[in-house]
Design an enzyme around this catalytic site. Structure first.
Site, PDB file in Angstrom:
ATOM      1  N   CYS A 115       0.734  -1.144   0.119  1.00 52.40           N
ATOM      2  CA  CYS A 115       0.248   0.009   0.049  1.00 52.40           C
ATOM      3  C   CYS A 115       0.774   1.434   0.110  1.00 52.40           C
ATOM      4  CB  CYS A 115      -0.896   0.046   1.119  1.00 52.40           C
ATOM      5  SG  CYS A 115      -2.188  -1.291   1.156  1.00 52.40           S
ATOM      6  N   HIS A 252      -3.455   7.536   1.809  1.00 51.07           N
ATOM      7  CA  HIS A 252      -3.659   6.379   1.271  1.00 51.07           C
ATOM      8  C   HIS A 252      -5.071   5.961   1.736  1.00 51.07           C
ATOM      9  CE1 HIS A 252      -3.964   2.132   0.659  1.00 51.07           C
ATOM     10  NE2 HIS A 252      -3.558   1.833   1.677  1.00 51.07           N
ATOM     11  N   ASN A 282     -10.147   0.091  -0.750  1.00 49.78           N
ATOM     12  CA  ASN A 282      -8.556   0.075  -0.441  1.00 49.78           C
ATOM     13  C   ASN A 282      -7.993  -0.478  -1.797  1.00 49.78           C
ATOM     14  OD1 ASN A 282      -5.745  -0.169   0.009  1.00 49.78           O
ATOM     15  ND2 ASN A 282      -5.869  -0.997   2.086  1.00 49.78           N
TER      16      ASN A 282
END
Ligand code: UT7
Length: 325
Positions: A115, A252, A282
Site C-alpha cells: 500500500c 492512502h 482500499n
C-alpha cells in the site's frame, strides 16, 4: 541553490467498469452495509473483469495522465509501476506498460511496497529526475487485489478494490526554495518485524501459487495512525514546512477512521483531506494517485497547492511526500 525538481505535469486514473456494493457482498459473506460503512467508510469498490490485468489498468491511467501532461512518450525516460499484484511473476508490469505505450527507449521497473508502493515509486522516480538520469517519468500505482482476496473471509474481502492511477513528472529547474513546484521531499520507512500482520500466503518461492491476502486488521490499525502521522510530519520537516502550509493531504485510502485520526494527529482539518475510500475501497498502491486524479479533475487541487501524501502497508512499509502541484 538551483537544481532539478520532479514537477507533476499530468495525472490520470482508471477504474474497472464493474462496481460492487456492500449489499452485493452481503449476499455471499456474513456482513452488512452498515458494518462496513461504520468500521471503514467504504460503500462500493470496482472489480476488474475477467482477463482485465493490472497492466491494462495501468496503461489506461498512464494514457490519461500523458494526455493531461500534453507531452509525448519521447520525453519520458522512466516508468515505475508500484504494484503487489503484477500480471506475472516476471517480466515486470512496468515493461508491459512500456511496450503498450510504444516506448522503445529508457527503462521501466516495478516497485513492491504494497500500500506504500506509490510513495516509494514517487521517491525513486524523483531521485532519477533530480540527478538528471531521467528527463521525465510516469509513476503508476496499479492493483488487482480482487485476484488475491479470499472471497470467503469477511474480515478482508470487503476492504479492497481494483484500480490504477498515474502521475507524469518532468524535470524542471527550480530555485531550491519551498515555493518551487514539484516533489519537495520524500521520507520512507519499513519494519520487517511486522511481516506476519499483513501478508499473502503464497508466492513463487513458497507455494508456487499467487496465494491469498491475510491480515490482522486490529494490529495494522494500531500501528497505522502513529506511523502515518510520524511520516507525514517527517516529510514536511525535511522540506522545512509545517502542517499549516499544507493545502491538501492526499492519504492512502484504507479506512476512513485511519484517515481522520491521522489528520487529527498531524493537525489538519478534514476539509483539507481528500477522501475517496467510500467509492474505491482500499486499492493499495493505486489509492493515492486515484485520489489525486479525482481532486485535480474536480478542481479542488490547483496549481501551486502544497500536498502531503502519506501511506502505510504490508511489511510494514510507510512513506510520506511533500509536493507542490
Ligand atoms: O492498507 C493498509 C492495510 N489495511 C489497513 O489499514 C486496515 C487496518 N485495519 C482496519 O481497517 C480495521 O481493523 C478493520 C476494518 C479491518 C476491522 O475493524 P475493527 O474495528 O478493527 O474490527 P475487528 O477486526 O476488531 O472486528 C470486530 C468484529 C469481530 O467480531 P467479534 O470478534 O468482536 O465477535 C469480527 O469478527 O467484527 C467482526 N467482523 C465483521 N462483521 C461484519 C469482521 N469483519 C466483518 C465484516 N462484517 N465484514
Amino acid at each position: 541553490m538551483t537544481g532539478l525538481r520532479a514537477v507533476p505535469v499530468g495525472v490520470g486514473s482508471y477504474l474497472p467498469a464493474r462496481v460492487v456494493t456492500n449489499d452485493e457482498l452481503a449476499k455471499t459473506v456474513d456482513t452488512t452495509h452498515e458494518w462496513i460503512v461504520e468500521r471503514t467508510g467504504i460503500h462500493r469498490r470496482h472489480i476488474a473483469a475477467e482477463g482485465e490485468m493490472t497492466s491494462d489498468l495501468a496503461l489506461n491511467a498512464a494514457e490519461r495522465a500523458l494526455e493531461m501532461a500534453e507531452i509525448g512518450i519521447g520525453e519520458i525516460d522512466l516508468i515505475v509501476v508500484a504494484t503487489a499484484t503484477p500480471d506475472q511473476t516476471f517480466p515486470s508490469t512496468a515493461t508491459r506498460v512500456q511496450d503498450h505505450l510504444g516506448m522503445r527507449h529508457g527503462f521501466a521497473f516495478d516497485v513492491q511496497a504494497v500500500c506504500s508502493g506509490f510513495v516509494y515509486a514517487l521517491s525513486v522516480a524523483t531521485q532519477f529526475i533530480e540527478t538528471g538520469k531521467a528527463r521525465g517519468a510516469i509513476v503508476i500505482g496499479a492493483e488487482t487485489f480482487s485476484r488475491i482476496l479470499d472471497w470467503s473471509d469477511r474480515a478482508t474481502c470487503v476492504l479492497f478494490g481494483d484500480g490504477a492511477g498515474a502521475l507524469v513528472l518532468r524535470g524542471e529547474t527550480g530555485t531550491g526554495s519551498t515555493d518551487d513546484r514539484g516533489v519537495l521531499s520524500t521520507e520512507l520507512r519499513s519494519d520487517g518485524a511486522h511481516n506476519a500482520s499483513l501478508y499473502v500466503d503464497g508466492g513463487p518461492s513458497t507455494t508456487g501459487l499467487a496465494g491469498h491476502l491475510r491480515m490482522n486488521g486490529r494490529e495494522v490499525f494500531k500501528h497505522a495512525v502513529r506511523n502515518l502521522a510520524e511520516i507525514g510530519e517527517a516529510a514536511l520537516a525535511s522540506a522545512n514546512l509545517s502542517p499549516a502550509d499544507v493545502r491538501w493531504v492526499v492519504p492512502h485510502q484504507a479506512n476512513a477512521r485511519i484517515i481522520e485520526s491521522t489528520a487529527r494527529k498531524i493537525g489538519v482539518e478534514m476539509d483539507r483531506v481528500i477522501v475517496t475510500v467510500q467509492d474505491h475501497a482500499n486499492t493499495s498502491a493505486a489509492s493515492i494517485p486515484l485520489a489525486l486524479d479525482v481532486a485535480v479533475r474536480d478542481g479542488r487541487i490547483r496549481r501551486g497547492d502544497l500536498l502531503l501524501l502519506e501511506a502505510m502497508g504490508g511489511g510494514f512499509t510507510w512513506g510520506g511526500a511533500a509536493m507542490r502541484w
